[in-house]
Every structure is written in structure tokens, then in C-alpha cells.
Write an enzyme that holds these catalytic residues in place. Structure first.
Site, mmCIF file in Angstrom:
data_model
loop_
_atom_site.group_PDB
_atom_site.id
_atom_site.type_symbol
_atom_site.label_atom_id
_atom_site.label_comp_id
_atom_site.label_asym_id
_atom_site.label_seq_id
_atom_site.Cartn_x
_atom_site.Cartn_y
_atom_site.Cartn_z
ATOM 1 N N CYS A 1 -3.319 38.294 -49.708
ATOM 2 C CA CYS A 1 -3.354 37.441 -48.522
ATOM 3 C C CYS A 1 -2.497 37.964 -47.373
ATOM 4 C CB CYS A 1 -2.933 36.023 -48.893
ATOM 5 S SG CYS A 1 -4.179 35.145 -49.865
ATOM 6 N N THR B 1 -12.309 23.008 -38.784
ATOM 7 C CA THR B 1 -11.341 24.100 -38.880
ATOM 8 C C THR B 1 -9.943 23.518 -39.013
ATOM 9 O OG1 THR B 1 -11.072 24.200 -36.483
ATOM 10 C CG2 THR B 1 -12.781 25.597 -37.457
ATOM 11 N N GLY B 2 -8.978 24.392 -39.315
ATOM 12 C CA GLY B 2 -7.575 23.984 -39.325
ATOM 13 C C GLY B 2 -7.069 23.462 -40.643
ATOM 14 N N ASP C 1 -8.394 26.623 -52.574
ATOM 15 C CA ASP C 1 -8.728 25.916 -51.336
ATOM 16 C C ASP C 1 -9.369 24.558 -51.608
ATOM 17 O OD1 ASP C 1 -7.728 27.841 -49.654
ATOM 18 O OD2 ASP C 1 -9.652 28.825 -49.322
ATOM 19 N N SER D 1 -22.919 41.644 -52.673
ATOM 20 C CA SER D 1 -22.113 42.861 -52.765
ATOM 21 C C SER D 1 -22.550 43.858 -51.712
ATOM 22 C CB SER D 1 -22.248 43.486 -54.161
ATOM 23 O OG SER D 1 -23.599 43.868 -54.401
ATOM 24 N N ASP E 1 -2.272 24.441 -49.342
ATOM 25 C CA ASP E 1 -1.738 25.454 -50.249
ATOM 26 C C ASP E 1 -0.956 26.478 -49.440
ATOM 27 O OD1 ASP E 1 -3.911 26.775 -49.128
ATOM 28 O OD2 ASP E 1 -4.742 27.451 -51.033
#
Length: 334
Positions: A25, A52-53, A95, A145, A228
Site C-alpha cells: 500500500c 467516494t471518500g 475494505d 489478468s 481501516d
């Protein structure tokens, strides 16, 4: 690193973490740049609860159900391919847990340098992801992929939650304690691993631990505010929560749990560029005068598959601060 062949010999390969410029991350677009990118308003849509956010998008489908949608992928954070897959899956699933939901379906996202890394190694990555998804009782059904010069792996995850029980970063209330469910230091230990090859089993164990139990405990306790702690570090995600809630967050630095070896990693200079950018982004909005630079770095450390920051208390999670009425700074560290 080596990979066994069918004839019994071993294929010598470059370390996975050497195949990409960054890792985990810490590769995120810097938070300030991301804010500018996402500053356009999300078009209104009936039932859209979160655009969003926050950690995942959420849309109400009926009175008792909201569908959650998220995606997360990154370059190798460790050299062990299966561990990388496990970490990436736990991070993507987080998430949904960070919104108070349960994952119901995942699909793989795989970018792979076919010319330099064997597909057998990719199979190990996918196997690690499937292992963690099975722990979450979340089926993995296909995905997408591409051939890419740098390896990347993650998942797009769909979840469900009760629309009135979502954990949102905008639902904070003054006077509420802040709890943290995993120790910090993942980022600096991963940076040390990338530079030296040292393996930190306790950091891997933290990263592959699902946030499922903490999420369920939070929802059961009536907590409605949380997020998180991942690429923007504790300070960055606390800043987002405080700003979205119109409050100030006070962090007790002495109460924040750290992984063994984290302070030593900072002392020895194993700090990612992502962590440095986090700290510079937060500084104008935070009062950090009470702590030294090493502590500030750890509080800004870019976590991969970190824990939940909750506005409330659950068993086993230390209280690391509180939400208070809005002050001059959005975050105060004492």
C-alpha cells in the site's frame, strides 16, 4: 529465491520485491494528489449511500440490504509468493469489513511479467489469495489478468451490509474513544525486508489476519464510525475520519501498539517514500509538537492490510485516542 521444477531441479528467480519499484500500500498515489483527482462530485444516483471518500462504495438495494463494492491490488510486499497472495486478499477483503459488511464474492486481478517470472509463481500468488478468501467464506470466481512489466495482484470484492449499520468515516461523535485493532509498523518492516531480505513472520501474521472479527464486534457493539488503516498510515486515515466527521481526533502516541522491531527499522532508515509523503500531507492539519520525528514517522507509516480504527471500544483493541469537538487542528498527537 528458487522454485522447484518437475525434474527435481530448482529454478533460481529474482526476489519478488525486486521486481517492482515499490511495494504494498506504500505504492498508493499520494493522498493530496488523490484528493485533487477525486475532487469532482459523484453524480447523484438513487440509493447511493457512499460514493467516494470511504473504504468501499455502498448502494441500498432494499430496506435491509446495501451492496458494497471495492477493489484493491498492489505490487509484491514480501518475497514469498503465497504470502503475497494471502496479504493482498486480506487487504482487499478489509475494505468490506471496514464498512461493517460481509464479503460475498471476489474476483482476481493479476498483472504478470510473463517474460521474467514463471506462471507457476503466479499460481502460488493466486493460491494464497484463494486460501484467505476461503477463510472469509467468500468464493473467488474468475477475474482478469494482463501481461505487465511489474507483477501486481489483488481482488475486486462485493459485500453486503445493513444500510443502517454501516461503519462510515463520517459518523464520528465527539466524546467517543478511538480504538485500533492491529499494531503499526508493517510498512517499515516491509521496507526493511525489501532492502535486506530479512523475514518478519510476525508482520506477515498481522497482514494475513482478517478484520472480520473486529468488524463484527464493532457492528454488534453499535459502533457506526470506522475505517481501516492502510496506505495513508494511522495519521492519514485519522485525518480523513476527523475531517469527514467535522471533529478533531486526539491520539495518545504512548497507547498506540507497535510491532516488534518497528522503532529499530525507523532508526536504521527503512522508511518508504509513501510514509514520508503521508507525514508531509498530514503536517499542516496536525499538531505533532508533543512527539519526536521517529514517532511521527511510525504514526504515518504506510500499512498494508492494517487494522481497523474504530470510534468506539471492542474487546482486545487498545484505546489510542478520542474524538473531540473541532479544534484548530484536525489531529492532535500527545
Amino acid at each position: 529465491m528458487t522454485l522447484p521444477r518437475l525434474d527435481g531441479s530448482r529454478l533460481h528467480l529474482p526476489r519478488l520485491t525486486e521486481s517492482a519499484a515499490g511495494g504494498g500500500c506504500a505504492c498508493k498515489i499520494p493522498p493530496g494528489e488523490l484528493e485533487d483527482l477525486l475532487s469532482r462530485s459523484v453524480p447523484a444516483f438513487p440509493g447511493l449511500l457512499v460514493g467516494t471518500g470511504d473504504d468501499a462504495a455502498a448502494i441500498r438495494v432494499d430496506g435491509d440490504r446495501a451492496v458494497l463494492s471495492t477493489v484493491d491490488f498492489f505490487t509484491p510486499v514480501v518475497d514469498d509468493a503465497r504470502d503475497w497472495g494471502r496479504i493482498a486478499a486480506a487487504n482487499a477483503l478489509s475494505d468490506v469489513y471496514a464498512m461493517g459488511g460481509e464479503p460475498v464474492l471476489a474476483v482476481n486481478l493479476l498483472c504478470w511479467p510473463r517474460a521474467t517470472l514463471p506462471m507457476e509463481l503466479a499460481a502460488e500468488v493466486l493460491g494464497g489469495g484463494a486460501e484467505i478468501a476461503a477463510q472469509a467464506r467468500c468464493p473467488v470466481a474468475g477475474g482478469h489478468s494482463i501481461d505487465d512489466p511489474e507483477p501486481k495482484y489483488g481482488m475486486a470484492v462485493t459485500g453486503i451490509a445493513h444500510p443502517d449499520r454501516l461503519l462510515r468515516n463520517s459518523s464520528g461523535v465527539a466524546g467517543t474513544p478511538l480504538s485500533l485493532t492491529k499494531p503499526l509498523g508493517i510498512g517499515v518492516l516491509n521496507t526493511r525486508h525489501k532492502a535486506t531480505g530479512e523475514v518478519f513472520a510476525h508482520a506477515v501474521a498481522a497482514m494475513v489476519t482478517l478484520n472480520a472479527g473486529a468488524s463484527r464486534a464493532a457492528v454488534a457493539a453499535g459502533i457506526r464510525c470506522g475505517t481501516d488503516v492502510t496506505g495513508f498510515g494511522l495519521l492519514g486515515h485519522t485525518l480523513e475520519l476527523a475531517r469527514a466527521s467535522g471533529l478533531t481526533a486526539v491520539i495518545d502516541s504512548a497507547a498506540v501498539p507497535l510491532l516488534d522491531g518497528a522503532r529499530e527499522a525507523v532508526r536504521d532508515g527503512f522508511v518508504s517514500g509513501g510514509t514520508r509523503r503521508n507525514l508531509e500531507w498530514v503536517r499542516p492539519h496536525a499538531d505533532l509538537d508533543a512527539v519526536d520525528e521517529a514517532t511521527a514517522v511510525l504514526l504515518a507509516d504506510a500499512q498494508t492490510s492494517g487494522g481497523l480504527l474504530l470510534a468506539g471500544e471492542i474487546p482486545g483493541a487498545p484505546v489510542v485516542g478520542e474524538l473531540v469537538p473541532r479544534r484548530e487542528h484536525l489531529v492532535v498527537v500527545r
